[in-house]
Design an enzyme around this catalytic site. Structure first.
Site, PDB file in Angstrom:
ATOM      1  N   SER A   1       0.823  -1.207   0.000  1.00  0.00           N
ATOM      2  CA  SER A   1       0.000   0.000   0.000  1.00  0.00           C
ATOM      3  C   SER A   1       0.852   1.249   0.000  1.00  0.00           C
ATOM      4  O   SER A   1       1.501   1.528  -0.980  1.00  0.00           O
ATOM      5  CB  SER A   1      -1.058   0.042   1.095  1.00  0.00           C
ATOM      6  OG  SER A   1      -2.031   1.010   0.710  1.00  0.00           O
TER       7      SER A   1
ATOM      8  N   HIS B   1       3.770  14.768   5.226  1.00  0.00           N
ATOM      9  CA  HIS B   1       3.759  16.194   4.897  1.00  0.00           C
ATOM     10  C   HIS B   1       4.365  16.905   6.099  1.00  0.00           C
ATOM     11  O   HIS B   1       3.959  16.653   7.234  1.00  0.00           O
ATOM     12  CB  HIS B   1       2.332  16.705   4.668  1.00  0.00           C
ATOM     13  CG  HIS B   1       1.569  15.876   3.689  1.00  0.00           C
ATOM     14  ND1 HIS B   1       1.710  16.010   2.329  1.00  0.00           N
ATOM     15  CD2 HIS B   1       0.666  14.889   3.880  1.00  0.00           C
ATOM     16  CE1 HIS B   1       0.913  15.143   1.724  1.00  0.00           C
ATOM     17  NE2 HIS B   1       0.281  14.446   2.638  1.00  0.00           N
TER      18      HIS B   1
ATOM     19  N   CYS C   1      -1.990  -3.325   3.489  1.00  0.00           N
ATOM     20  CA  CYS C   1      -3.136  -4.212   3.327  1.00  0.00           C
ATOM     21  C   CYS C   1      -2.799  -5.595   3.893  1.00  0.00           C
ATOM     22  O   CYS C   1      -1.647  -5.928   4.128  1.00  0.00           O
ATOM     23  CB  CYS C   1      -3.557  -4.292   1.862  1.00  0.00           C
ATOM     24  SG  CYS C   1      -2.354  -5.118   0.802  1.00  0.00           S
TER      25      CYS C   1
END
Length: 120
Positions: free
Chosen positions: A67, A72, A87
């Site tokens: 995944s 940020h 996942c």
């Protein structure tokens, strides 16, 4: 046909306060650390996009076979947001998600401001 129970995986999202903003402006350092974490946990990177902003903050999306990991940073506020999602297609990766996130919190010496876990 018998269906088995399936949980797509754990998605963990945090907001951290970081005492030393230098790591919030070092995208290369974050990527080097991430590569080591991926190797340690046998996760496969299939691509990454890195964008450094004018104030040296950065945003990075690491696409994994399992995944993704996204970050940020806001050095002007000594904060970052980070999410890790793996996942469970071939195995239950719940504990791996928690371990990876704990390694990032330690890397940044972060104070957790927000912590969400979504079982997808």
């Amino acid at each position: 046909m018998e269906l088995t129970s399936y949980s797509p995986g754990l998605h963990k999202l945090v907001t951290l306060s970081v005492p030393d903003s230098s790591k919030l402006t070092n995208s290369a350092g974050f990527m080097a650390f991430t590569d080591a974490v991926l190797q340690q946990h046998a996760l496969e990177k299939v691509g990454a996009v890195v964008h450094d902003f004018e104030n040296d903050s950065f945003t990075i999306a690491v696409c994994l076979k399992e995944s993704h990991i996204c970050i940020h940073t806001w050095p002007e506020f000594n904060q970052l947001t980070l999410d890790v999602y793996l996942c469970n297609y071939l195995q239950d990766n719940t504990e791996k998600v928690k371990a990876v996130m704990a390694q990032y919190v330690e890397y940044f010496q972060g104070i957790v401001l927000k912590d969400f876990e979504i079982n997808r």
